[in-house]
Enzyme design. Structure first.
Site, PDB file in Angstrom:
ATOM      1  N   ALA A 105       8.838 -35.087  17.748  1.00 50.47           N
ATOM      2  CA  ALA A 105       8.940 -36.443  17.207  1.00 50.47           C
ATOM      3  C   ALA A 105      10.378 -36.874  16.937  1.00 50.47           C
ATOM      4  O   ALA A 105      10.685 -38.063  16.972  1.00 50.47           O
ATOM      5  CB  ALA A 105       8.102 -36.565  15.937  1.00 50.47           C
ATOM      6  N   CYS A 360      17.511 -29.518  -0.206  1.00 51.68           N
ATOM      7  CA  CYS A 360      18.728 -28.713  -0.151  1.00 51.68           C
ATOM      8  C   CYS A 360      19.718 -29.358   0.803  1.00 51.68           C
ATOM      9  O   CYS A 360      19.515 -29.357   2.005  1.00 51.68           O
ATOM     10  CB  CYS A 360      18.422 -27.308   0.343  1.00 51.68           C
ATOM     11  SG  CYS A 360      17.928 -26.187  -0.936  1.00 51.68           S
TER      12      CYS A 360
END
Ligand SMILES: *Cc1c(COP(=O)(O)O)cnc(C)c1O
Length: 436
Positions: A105, A360
């Site tokens: 995707a 993160c």
């Protein structure tokens, strides 16, 4: 070592973090529970064994290049690809010719947005999207901005939904493309896609949707949803990683896309490169299974999700759900556990694979931009958890996960002076903290 003893050994581990020690000494795990528990099915899904089985021959005996037109090996590969094209097309209500196979995707989103921007440059340079899109859309739009395109990033409402009225107001005579995701990968909300598609069609603007989290989970139909271009990927619907597709409408309107990879002219010239035959076979099979089992799976996952939510709500205070629950993916629950330090919460449940409201980045722990877009403060975003239930989760796991999270949240709050103050009715926002 048997599974059972392996599990017992793992479950005797103890964790220490910020003074928090949780031991699960000699706990015998209930039937159906194996640690660690995977409940992060929006990040990726395990392959369905039936998908693997369908793929295996194409790693072995049936190895031909689907583009080899003059021998048996090529024909066999091509046949397999044709079947997959039909399976994918059936799931989203298009024709097989409208399917362009890609590597996933991220590539599909890049191809759709850059390909349309390039093709329709004469017509206009304005694109509309929204702030809670996946990075594969946002970063692609940012790249286009550097090349002179204008991008409107619509805000979302506090429930995560985009306002069709605001979208309408953002349209100009330079708008060539609207790209709005079908369902959000963090908070599970389903956008008003059919309505947006209708608006775009009325205005003669192309409509692309990143439908990764929706296809195979809820009914998606490019005709009734008025979608012109759609991205999806196999690994979020129990297929293999590294394969996906882009639907490109051929009629009413006929969408044109400038190719982003040049080569042998595969996939109607829109995406060159030898086809990943085993991967495509897997994508097709995953679509077939998802279509066949959608009704039953939706019912099962909705029940499990609501059960998980109810367990939290019955026991804990100061928690809330993120994202509109009336327009929601069956397997998603995104919940904030307020007055709990996010990192400690995650450490306390480290035998459960879920996602937190923290992302993160290189060095620091950033709060999720999706949760921030709903208006959540950094602390609350950090103390949020995305539970992603999938095909292979069971009720025993949901019980384990909810009990564990409840225990850890209660434990952390017991140790928290802030929580004590809140319980006593002190408004934390009104406190003047001494500087030090
Ligand atoms: C996972 C995901 C993607 C990226 O798909 P890949 O095939 O991994 O590149 C894009 N959009 C959404 C909403 C996703 O959840």
């Amino acid at each position: 070592m048997t599974d059972q003893t392996a599990n017992e050994m793992e479950s005797t581990s103890s964790m220490a973090h910020n003074g928090l020690v949780i031991s699960q000494t000699n706990e015998t795990l209930p039937e159906g529970v194996h640690l660690p528990i995977y409940m992060d099915n929006h990040a990726t899904t395990p392959m369905d064994p039936r998908v693997l089985e369908a793929m295996l021959p194409y790693f072995g005996k049936i190895f031909g290049n689907a583009a080899s037109r003059n021998h048996q090996f090529g024909w066999e590969a091509e046949q397999a690809v044709d079947l997959a094209r039909e399976q994918v097309a059936k799931l989203i209500g298009c024709t097989p010719k409208e399917i362009i196979f890609t590597s996933g995707a991220t590539e599909s989103n890049n191809l759709a947005i850059k390909g349309i921007a390039e093709m329709y440059r004469e017509k206009g340079n304005h694109i509309i999207t929204q702030v809670t899109e996946h990075k594969a859309v946002l970063d692609t739009c940012k790249k286009l901005e550097k090349q002179g395109y204008e991008v409107t990033y619509l805000p979302v409402e506090t429930d995560g939904l985009v306002s069709v009225e605001k979208l309408k107001a953002a349209i100009t005579d330079k708008t060539i493309l609207v790209t709005i995701m079908y369902a959000n990968n963090e908070i599970g909300v389903i956008q008003p896609i059919a309505e947006i598609g209708k608006l775009c069609h009325e205005k003669g603007i192309l409509f692309h949707t990143d439908a990764v989290q929706a296809v195979g989970k809820i009914p998606v139909n490019v005709q009734t949803d008025n979608i012109d271009v759609l991205s999806m990927t196999a690994h979020k619907i129990y297929g293999p990683k590294g394969v996906g597709m882009l639907y490109v409408r051929r009629r009413n309107p006929r969408v044109q896309i400038t190719e982003q990879i040049n080569g042998g002219g595969h996939e109607r010239g829109m995406r060159s490169g030898t086809l990943n035959v085993p991967g495509i076979v897997g994508l097709g099979k995953a679509c077939e299974i998802a279509g066949d089992e959608m009704v039953a799976e939706t019912a099962r996952l909705t029940e499990l999700r609501d059960y998980l939510k109810a367990k939290f709500e019955n026991v804990l205070d100061y928690i809330h759900v993120n994202g509109n629950m009336d327009h929601h993916l069956p397997g998603n629950l995104n919940m904030s556990f307020v007055h709990v330090e996010g990192e400690s919460l995650l450490m306390g449940i480290n035998d459960i694979a879920v996602s937190s409201g923290s992302a993160c980045t290189s060095a620091t722990l950033e709060p999720s931009y999706v949760l921030k877009a709903l208006g959540l403060g950094d602390d609350v975003a950090h103390s949020s958890i995305r539970f992603g239930l999938g095909r292979f989760n069971n009720k025993a796991e949901v019980d384990y996960v909810s009990d564990k999270v409840i225990t850890v949240v209660q434990h952390l709050r017991e140790m928290s002076p802030l929580y004590e103050m809140v319980k006593e009715g002190i408004d934390l926002s009104k406190i003047e903290w001494a500087a030090h």
